[in-house]
Scaffold this motif. Structure first.
Motif, short mmCIF file in Angstrom:
data_model
loop_
_atom_site.label_atom_id
_atom_site.label_comp_id
_atom_site.label_asym_id
_atom_site.label_seq_id
_atom_site.Cartn_x
_atom_site.Cartn_y
_atom_site.Cartn_z
N LYS A 1 -0.65 -6.35 3.09
CA LYS A 1 -1.42 -6.78 1.93
C LYS A 1 -0.77 -7.98 1.26
O LYS A 1 -1.45 -8.95 0.87
CB LYS A 1 -1.56 -5.63 0.93
CG LYS A 1 -2.42 -5.95 -0.28
CD LYS A 1 -2.56 -4.74 -1.19
CE LYS A 1 -3.47 -5.05 -2.38
NZ LYS A 1 -3.60 -3.86 -3.28
N THR B 1 -2.12 -11.87 1.03
CA THR B 1 -2.28 -12.45 -0.31
C THR B 1 -1.65 -13.82 -0.41
O THR B 1 -2.26 -14.77 -0.90
CB THR B 1 -1.67 -11.51 -1.37
OG1 THR B 1 -2.39 -10.28 -1.38
CG2 THR B 1 -1.74 -12.14 -2.75
N SER C 1 0.84 -9.24 -4.03
CA SER C 1 -0.43 -8.62 -4.42
C SER C 1 -0.43 -8.23 -5.90
O SER C 1 -1.47 -8.33 -6.58
CB SER C 1 -0.70 -7.38 -3.56
OG SER C 1 0.39 -6.48 -3.59
#
Length: 475
Positions: free
Chosen positions: A365, A369, A424
Motif C-alpha cells: 500500500k 502510494t 499511506s
C-alpha cells in the motif's frame, strides 16, 4: 538469521543495504550483480548514463542509521551537499532573470544531494570488509525454483581460458531481489506467485546535462538548492555535486524531444532560452547542444506489483517491486526504507513465510502510494511551484506548523521527506488538512458577506470544520 544463507540479487544501494542488514544478523550473504564491480569507474551503468543525482532524505538516512554502524552513516553524510529548498528560475515581466527560493521546511530541515556512485561505493566497501559476505559480479540470473530454493546464474566473466559463459547453481534460505525495474528476480517469481503487475511508461523522456563550475572554479549557482526551471508541460532541474558542478536533467514530453532531435541547433537554443532562462549562461551554447545530442534520451517507467514475496523463499525490494518516476526524490529513499521495514518484520516474527506476508501486506500500500505521489509531483514541479494558489496553501500550512505546533499540522512534502510516517498515512493526513482548509476559506468568505443567511452558513461550516479537525487530530 544466524547461519542462514541469504542471496541478494543486485548490488545497487538497496541491494547493498539489504546485504548489510542480513550480514549484521549473522547470515552468510552472497551478492550477485549483473555488472562488474560498481566501485570501478569503468563499469557502465545499465542506462549508459551517470544517473540522475539522488536526494537523500530522512527515510533513507533512518534506514542507514538503523543498521547501527555510525562510521558508515558519517561516511555517507560527509559526501552529501545540503539542499534547503527549491530555487525557482523564471523571467520577470520586464524580461530580467528571476530567482525565488522556496524553503522545504519551516523548521530548517533539509534534503541532501548525493552521488549514487559514492553512496554505493561506501556501502560496498563496508560489505567487502565483512567475513560473511561474498561478491559475485558479472553474474546474470537465468532461472530460479523458489519452491526448492535454488537459483541459476550465468557467469559472464570470460577472464579464463574459455570464452563461453558458465552457469552455476546456487541454493539459499532466502533470496532478496533488488535488481531494478527490469528485475530478473521478479520475472522468475511471477512463475510461482499469483502476481498482479502494472507497468506504465509515462509521456516523458529525460536527458542529462552537466553544468560545470564557473571560471573561478566555484559553483555556478547556489549549491544549497534544488534548482528548477518550470515550463508548464516540461522542466529543467539541477542538483549540486561535490566537485562544484551540477547534474542537470531536462524532462519533457516525447513529442517535444522528437521535434528537438531533428531541429536545427538554433531552435534547441531558442527553446532553452525561452523556457529555461539563464541556463545557457551556465552551460555554454555549443556544449549544451553537444550534450543534448550525445547523451541518451531515456524513458521513465512506473511499476506496481503485488505480492512482493513468495512463500518463505523470495522477496523483492526497491525498483524491482515498485519502480517510480523521480519527481518526489523518494525512489532510493523508499527502497532503503523497504529494507528497514522488511528486516523489522523478520526480527519480529520467527516464521519467515509469515514475516514476508506481513511485509507485503504493510509495504504494498505504501509503495503504490508513493508511486502515485511521484507522478503527481511532476505537475507541481513543472507548473504549480509558480501558482499563487500553491504558494498560498504552502504559506498557510507552514504557518500553522510553525506557530501552532500542538495542532500537529505539517505539509505533505515535509511528512514525506522529513519523517518516517507511512506514505499511506501521510496521504490520509493531507486529505483531512485540505478539507479543513477548504472549509476555513469558505467560512472566511461567508463571514465577510452580509445578511442572516451568512450567519447560518458560518454555523454549518464551523460544525464541519470541528468534525473534520476532531477526526484528523485523533489519528
Amino acid at each position: 538469521m544466524e547461519g542462514k544463507k541469504v542471496v541478494v540479487v543486485g548490488a545497487g544501494p538497496v541491494g547493498s543495504l539489504a546485504a548489510l542488514y542480513a550480514s549484521r544478523r549473522g547470515a552468510d550473504v552472497e551478492i550477485y550483480e549483473l555488472r562488474g564491480d560498481l566501485r570501478n569507474a569503468g563499469t557502465t551503468p545499465l542506462n549508459f548514463t551517470k544517473s540522475i543525482n539522488l536526494a537523500l532524505s530522512e527515510r533513507g538516512i533512518n534506514a542507514l542509521r538503523s543498521v547501527e554502524i555510525p562510521e558508515l552513516l558519517q561516511t555517507v553524510l560527509a559526501q552529501t551537499i545540503p539542499m534547503h529548498g527549491r530555487m525557482i528560475h523564471t523571467r520577470s515581466p520586464t524580461g530580467a532573470l528571476s530567482e525565488q527560493s522556496q524553503l522545504y521546511d519551516v523548521h530548517g530541515r533539509f534534503q541532501r544531494s548525493v552521488d549514487r556512485g559514492d553512496l554505493n561505493k561506501a556501502l560496498l566497501n563496508h560489505l567487502a570488509s565483512l567475513p560473511n559476505v561474498t561478491f559475485c559480479f558479472q553474474h546474470k540470473m537465468t532461472g530460479a525454483d523458489f519452491r526448492k530454493k535454488t537459483a541459476w546464474f550465468e557467469d559472464s566473466d570470460k577472464s579464463g581460458s574459455s570464452n563461453r559463459a558458465k552457469e552455476i547453481e546456487v541454493d539459499f534460505d532466502l533470496l532478496i531481489g533488488a535488481d531494478g525495474a527490469h528485475s530478473s528476480t521478479r520475472h522468475h517469481m511471477m512463475k510461482f506467485a499469483r502476481m498482479d503487475y502494472h507497468q506504465e511508461y509515462i509521456d516523458c523522456l529525460w536527458c542529462e546535462f552537466t553544468m560545470p563550475p564557473n571560471k573561478s572554479g566555484d559553483f555556478a549557482i547556489s549549491p544549497n538548492h534544488l534548482h528548477i526551471w518550470p515550463a508548464g508541460s516540461f522542466m529543467f532541474i539541477a542538483l549540486p555535486n561535490l566537485d562544484k558542478s551540477f547534474v542537470c536533467t531536462f524532462f519533457g514530453p516525447v513529442d517535444l524531444f522528437a521535434r528537438l532531435e531533428t531541429a536545427p541547433d538554433m531552435e534547441l537554443l531558442q527553446t532553452f532560452d525561452e523556457h529555461f532562462p539563464g541556463v545557457s549562461n551556465y552551460i555554454q551554447p555549443d556544449d549544451l547542444v553537444a550534450q543534448f545530442k550525445r547523451n541518451p534520451h531515456l524513458p521513465l517507467i512506473n511499476i506496481k506489483c503485488a505480492p512482493h514475496h513468495f512463500s518463505d523463499s523470495v522477496v523483492i525490494l526497491g525498483d524491482a517491486a515498485n519502480a517510480m518516476v523521480p519527481f518526489y526524490g523518494q525512489g532510493m529513499n523508499a527502497g532503503m526504507e523497504s529494507v528497514r521495514v522488511l528486516f523489522s518484520q523478520l526480527d519480529e516474527c520467527p516464521n519467515t513465510a509469515e514475516a514476508l506476508a506481513n511485509y507485503t501486506n504493510e509495504r504494498t500500500k505504501d509503495a503504490h502510494t508513493i508511486a502515485d505521489l511521484a507522478l503527481g509531483n511532476y505537475i507541481e514541479m513543472r507548473h504549480s511551484v509558480t501558482s499563487p494558489l500553491y504558494k498560498w496553501r504552502k504559506y498557510i500550512e507552514e504557518s500553522l506548523d510553525k506557530y501552532f505546533p500542538s495542532l500537529g499540522w505539517a505539509t505533505q512534502y515535509s511528512r514525506i521527506s522529513f519523517s518516517n510516517m507511512r506514505y499511506s498515512e501521510v496521504v490520509q493526513h493531507s486529505k483531512s488538512q485540505k478539507k479543513i482548509l477548504a472549509y476555513l476559506l469558505l467560512a472566511v468568505t461567508f463571514t465577510a458577506a452580509a445578511g442572516p443567511a451568512a450567519a447560518l452558513w458560518v454555523y454549518v461550516l464551523r460544525s464541519r470544520i470541528s468534525k473534520h479537525f476532531l477526526s484528523w487530530s485523533r489519528r
